[in-house]
Design an enzyme around this catalytic site. Sequence first.
Site, short mmCIF file in Angstrom:
data_model
loop_
_atom_site.label_atom_id
_atom_site.label_comp_id
_atom_site.label_asym_id
_atom_site.label_seq_id
_atom_site.Cartn_x
_atom_site.Cartn_y
_atom_site.Cartn_z
N SER C 21 0.82 -1.21 0.00
CA SER C 21 0.00 0.00 0.00
C SER C 21 0.86 1.27 0.00
O SER C 21 1.86 1.36 0.71
CB SER C 21 -0.88 0.00 1.24
OG SER C 21 -1.61 1.19 1.32
N LYS C 45 -3.36 2.26 -2.40
CA LYS C 45 -3.06 3.37 -1.49
C LYS C 45 -4.15 3.38 -0.42
O LYS C 45 -5.31 3.08 -0.73
CB LYS C 45 -3.06 4.68 -2.29
CG LYS C 45 -2.87 5.94 -1.45
CD LYS C 45 -1.46 6.09 -0.93
CE LYS C 45 -1.37 7.12 0.19
NZ LYS C 45 -0.21 6.92 1.09
N CYS C 130 -2.92 4.96 12.52
CA CYS C 130 -3.47 6.30 12.36
C CYS C 130 -3.89 6.82 13.70
O CYS C 130 -4.39 6.07 14.53
CB CYS C 130 -4.70 6.27 11.46
SG CYS C 130 -4.40 5.39 9.95
N ILE C 191 5.77 -5.17 8.33
CA ILE C 191 5.53 -4.03 9.19
C ILE C 191 5.19 -2.80 8.34
O ILE C 191 5.52 -2.74 7.16
CB ILE C 191 6.78 -3.69 10.06
CG1 ILE C 191 8.00 -3.40 9.21
CG2 ILE C 191 7.07 -4.85 11.01
CD1 ILE C 191 9.26 -2.97 9.98
N THR C 193 5.81 1.48 8.48
CA THR C 193 7.10 2.19 8.57
C THR C 193 7.51 2.50 10.01
O THR C 193 6.67 2.64 10.89
CB THR C 193 7.02 3.51 7.79
OG1 THR C 193 5.88 4.24 8.24
CG2 THR C 193 6.88 3.26 6.30
C1 LIG Z 1 5.40 6.68 0.14
C2 LIG Z 1 4.78 5.61 0.99
C3 LIG Z 1 3.41 5.64 1.26
C4 LIG Z 1 2.82 4.66 2.04
N1 LIG Z 1 1.47 4.70 2.25
C5 LIG Z 1 0.88 3.71 2.98
C6 LIG Z 1 -0.53 3.66 3.16
O1 LIG Z 1 -1.26 4.49 2.64
N2 LIG Z 1 -1.06 2.67 3.93
C7 LIG Z 1 -0.28 1.71 4.51
O2 LIG Z 1 -0.79 0.82 5.19
N3 LIG Z 1 1.06 1.70 4.33
C8 LIG Z 1 1.66 2.68 3.59
N4 LIG Z 1 3.03 2.65 3.40
C9 LIG Z 1 3.86 1.60 4.03
C10 LIG Z 1 4.18 0.47 3.05
O3 LIG Z 1 3.04 -0.17 2.59
C11 LIG Z 1 5.12 -0.55 3.73
O4 LIG Z 1 4.48 -1.11 4.86
C12 LIG Z 1 6.44 0.06 4.18
O5 LIG Z 1 6.88 1.01 3.24
C13 LIG Z 1 7.54 -0.97 4.40
O6 LIG Z 1 7.82 -1.68 3.25
P1 LIG Z 1 9.06 -1.29 2.26
O7 LIG Z 1 10.27 -1.19 3.13
O8 LIG Z 1 9.13 -2.40 1.27
O9 LIG Z 1 8.72 0.02 1.66
C14 LIG Z 1 3.63 3.64 2.59
C15 LIG Z 1 4.99 3.60 2.32
C16 LIG Z 1 5.58 4.57 1.52
C17 LIG Z 1 7.05 4.50 1.26
#
Ligand SMILES: Cc1cc2nc3c(=O)[nH]c(=O)nc-3n(C[C@H](O)[C@H](O)[C@H](O)COP(=O)(O)O)c2cc1C
Lengths: 246, 246, 304, 304
Positions: C21, C45, C130, C191, C193
């Site tokens: 997402s 998203k 959130c 996880i 972030t």
């Molecule tokens: C720009 C951006 C926007 C994100 N928006 C969402 C979101 O809207 N909802 C959500 O649950 N996670 C969101 N995430 C988190 C990611 O889905 C993911 O859990 C996190 O980035 C860790 O994975 P990665 O290291 O592969 O990026 C977002 C991450 C990024 C980088």
Amino acid sequence: MKAEIISNSHVARGYFDMKFAAAFDGAEPGQFVMIRVTGSMDPLLRRPMSVAGFENGICRVIYKVVGRGTQLLSAKNPGDSIDVLGPFGNAFSPPDTAENILLVGGGIGIAPLLYWHLRNPGRKATAFIGGAASNDILCADEFKHSTIATMDGSAGVRGLVTSPLLETGLLREKGTYLLACGPKGMLKAVDGICIQHGVSGELSLEERMGCGFGVCLGCVVDTSGGRKRMCVDGPVFGVGSVKWQT
Amino acid sequence: MKAEIISNSHVARGYFDMKFAAAFDGAEPGQFVMIRVTGSMDPLLRRPMSVAGFENGICRVIYKVVGRGTQLLSAKNPGDSIDVLGPFGNAFSPPDTAENILLVGGGIGIAPLLYWHLRNPGRKATAFIGGAASNDILCADEFKHSTIATMDGSAGVRGLVTSPLLETGLLREKGTYLLACGPKGMLKAVDGICIQHGVSGELSLEERMGCGFGVCLGCVVDTSGGRKRMCVDGPVFGVGSVKWQT
Amino acid sequence: MANLKVVIGTLELVNPVISASGTFGYGLEFVDKLDLRRIGAFATKGLSLNKRDGNPMPRICETPSGMINSIGLENVGIDVFEMEKLPEIRKTGAKVIANFFGETEDEYLEAARRLDAMEGVHALEMNVSCPNVEKGGIEFGSDPAFLEKLTSLVRKAIRKPLIVKLSPNVADIRPFARAVENGGGDAISAINTLKGMSVDTATRRPRIKRVFGGLSGPAIRPVAVRMVYECARTVKIPVIGIGGIASLEDMLEFLIVGAVAVQVGTMNFVEPGICQRLAEELSVWCEKERIADIREIIGSLKTD
Amino acid sequence: MANLKVVIGTLELVNPVISASGTFGYGLEFVDKLDLRRIGAFATKGLSLNKRDGNPMPRICETPSGMINSIGLENVGIDVFEMEKLPEIRKTGAKVIANFFGETEDEYLEAARRLDAMEGVHALEMNVSCPNVEKGGIEFGSDPAFLEKLTSLVRKAIRKPLIVKLSPNVADIRPFARAVENGGGDAISAINTLKGMSVDTATRRPRIKRVFGGLSGPAIRPVAVRMVYECARTVKIPVIGIGGIASLEDMLEFLIVGAVAVQVGTMNFVEPGICQRLAEELSVWCEKERIADIREIIGSLKTD
Ligand SMILES: Cc1cc2nc3c(=O)[nH]c(=O)nc-3n(C[C@H](O)[C@H](O)[C@H](O)COP(=O)(O)O)c2cc1C
Ligand SMILES: Cc1cc2nc3c(=O)[nH]c(=O)nc-3n(C[C@H](O)[C@H](O)[C@H](O)COP(=O)(O)OP(=O)(O)OC[C@H]3O[C@@H](n4cnc5c(N)ncnc54)[C@H](O)[C@@H]3O)c2cc1C
Ligand SMILES: Cc1cc2nc3c(=O)[nH]c(=O)nc-3n(C[C@H](O)[C@H](O)[C@H](O)COP(=O)(O)OP(=O)(O)OC[C@H]3O[C@@H](n4cnc5c(N)ncnc54)[C@H](O)[C@@H]3O)c2cc1C
Ligand SMILES: Cc1cc2nc3c(=O)[nH]c(=O)nc-3n(C[C@H](O)[C@H](O)[C@H](O)COP(=O)(O)O)c2cc1C
Ligand code: FES
Ligand code: FES
């Protein structure tokens, strides 16, 4: 997409002019590519670079070394390969009725304007090129008509590029249309000048970009048409449409 | 310390032989250097590499491309610079009474043995070189006497390097002394063979290294003399002193 | 060909590679970048009942092997998603996981019900990182008892599989995993972030306008692998591993510690075709390793 | 020349660059690598009453822009430190921060008293990321009330400045910072390593024998900067910033968010002279920026 570097020349202190064999068919002036400078995870993200030329499958970019990504890029040699996505974004699109094109470039912002100029040799254009010092004035000789301004006066007139722009009578002529690219402060000033003089035009904006193709939402800008993504709805926006933040 | 690469040749499938202008005065056979292959934060740590030669300020290492660090190293060209610390660690020190030196190297483990051999041209030495296939047998021609063993039989005898070692009468001769470097399994077997035959010798061990100079405590090994840091108390340990983990 | 199919609740995926997402838009941005039917699914998203503009700029910056974002959950809103995006998405044949959030319990419930009713949405992923406006801004996902209640309420309100996405900004993730399981959640994804910050030393300002943001990318992978391992050992429901995946090896790490599937986030920005590439590489790897079924890998960590 | 002196309790440092515990041995390993009088101080490898062998091998591995370690607090013990290391260290003129830990309250107290009595130890840094054997293995640093009590006991038992080093593996670091302040601690150092894990997919074994380890290096810097900022805004006692510092810029990030000094850890392995280089670069930078006193930078973050 892997792309082989054809040349990567140091053209002025801190500036490089690079050509690579593109995996894409073409690019319009105003569009940009996203370059991955290393296969390593650091630096991680791609770097956006305006297309400064495209001919026979060979794409040109002109860049300034400002940080680690551009540093790594500048160390590449012809024959090395880089990873390029794109082209992305919209393009400059002055109407055919625009008889008099003003090209206003600040620093490295000259790159997409140069491409527009080279692609439209038949159109009357005057370049206003600004920079901090003489080494920041790029490709002036590739324009037919150009006026230079530097902050330290080491080339052209001393001061902001907006000073010679304001002094030219062209702003008051019918059929004048402006294309600008450069730092935010310059674009904001140019935007104001255009509005004040009733001149139409287009501005190419810059913002940190995570993806370049519209999904990270890292590059939004508020416009009269609502919130836009600079990478897909821009980077070129009409004069008067950007809501400048203070 | 920055060091300029003099040569970096692909000597066999997956293997490179590199020479660089060292910022240090010399290195003993058995010692190693820590090479930083990139200024980027990824990969982060230095890579340990045995010194395979040192002459007129020029240091040689021979390496196998196994992961990202060695991959990046293999892409370097003469004239490029790398960042080298060292030399670190102890060295091979066969006593002068050792008349007959057996050099037992597995794969890239041959590197420090080769250096010992080249530095001691007057001493009688026989090399036993093992590897998975013929391309894993390195520098055999730089030894005066060598026996080769490969797992697939593509060069020398088929099987482990310990087989020809066990067959040689040298193990039973007085004054025989063994120096070995290679994978843990081989070293453990060689250690056992030495103990069994009452042959003295030294083994050069390998372990992940965080620093190379004794402070991260990432490279410890249990020996009869207690817990030791491989990078400062080793990498060379006497036959019979290492407590092999299962 | 190895069997790569995995099941999350009633959701069947052709392979365990899901795009995460917030990093895959509404899928449509990727139709020219990969074949959406060749990846397990994609998560949208994060959606909310109403359209949101998100946080002020700048809202992303780069860090060593990672990035920080503070997009602030900008999204088109559930209406526009249903009317404009979903009909297009349906044409692609993609499996869609609708990521959603709210600021109150009711918003969560209403959003879940709406998405549950939409044809072309195959599962729901609830983002609980959130701030809860009713509870003074503490995050929904920061109290296990509250998380269990929210999970249970939403679970009862919908029919489709419910995945609950956990925040890593906790001392111990296991009570949260248990809360989801006890609340009837069909799966956990972990996880989200890590809370981070970066400063532009030239201006002495935070690189992110809102000061804090979420750290993602390869930098966080060791933390993510650890938490996914902890979750997988704690609950019986499937765990989806997320965090810094950039290669086949990285994906295998998560599967080996017990993830049934994985999500790829940040790396979609760098390599838009990565999810399909990883799915293909996984297939080739299984072939080479003579693995007939992906389930042979899942949870196969050896720790003796 | 800018004034780079900073004060932590009664400890005066010539500049704010300290090398971090566990990455600088007992200082002696660095005498040929830098001038120990040119850095603010160094923190010793964590000391315990008795010598410890630490964890089984392998106990380090590399991760993107970081590394994991599970050394297991191997150290020579306080006796050997006093008899063999300290006399040598004293000759170098270095400022020494003795990092220490125990498994029981009594061990902490006894270790602190011993170190407090040693000439050449200038301050104590208490590592509370250790499992408390009396409390069933939960970490000393994972409960604010307990942390406050431990801090207060140790504070009363010693005369030298007491720095308490916080763990980042908590939901919110602020209550822990407050606990140290309330307990009378002279300073906080943050952060220790993040709990992480990595798997060798070829063997399907954890890359670290003990499965989990501590993640350090540039990868964790955004988390560290955030936590140091949170601490600095919460307490009045000085905060020492630690986590992924590799450059002048990185160090400035911590100072700007409010750290009075910084510690450099993992990067000592990669560049053994880094602490001295950073101290020198800081001086040059202040000169260039016309900063007369380092205190002009500390806490100068602009967030309007
Ligand atoms: C720009 C951006 C926007 C994100 N928006 C969402 C979101 O809207 N909802 C959500 O649950 N996670 C969101 N995430 C988190 C990611 O889905 C993911 O859990 C996190 O980035 C860790 O994975 P990665 O290291 O592969 O990026 C977002 C991450 C990024 C980088
Ligand atoms: C559409 C577009 C076109 C561009 N065209 C050109 C060009 O033709 N020539 C040129 O020299 N530069 C151009 N830039 C700016 C260029 O992308 C940055 O200078 C470059 O990314 C800096 O990378 P770095 O690693 O050297 O610097 P760092 O400061 O180390 O970069 C850190 C991060 O900040 C981002 N960043 C830094 N400066 C900028 C900036 N000015 N704009 C956007 N992101 C930035 C980087 O992408 C990276 O994510 C353009 C930017 C955009 C958005
Ligand atoms: C004292 C010593 C001397 C060595 N001499 C040589 C030599 O002369 N030639 C040569 O080819 N190799 C040698 N090695 C092994 C070499 O250091 C590794 O192959 C190399 O670090 C792998 O790096 P990579 O990034 O390519 O692999 P990756 O697998 O990506 O490395 C990941 C991490 O594991 C570590 N690592 C991986 N393999 C080994 C290994 N076998 N030993 C120790 N650490 C490892 C790396 O240093 C790195 O931290 C030596 C190792 C030691 C300890
Ligand atoms: C190999 C290693 C050993 C460490 N040992 C200790 C220790 O004994 N006591 C302690 O308080 N911190 C220890 N640390 C943590 C560091 O002091 C520091 O807090 C952490 O590594 C984050 O900083 P960095 O990212 O600059 O490395 C150790 C770190 C590493 C990498
Ligand atoms: S750069 Fe990602 S949306 Fe524009
Ligand atoms: S490699 Fe760090 S102690 Fe040996």
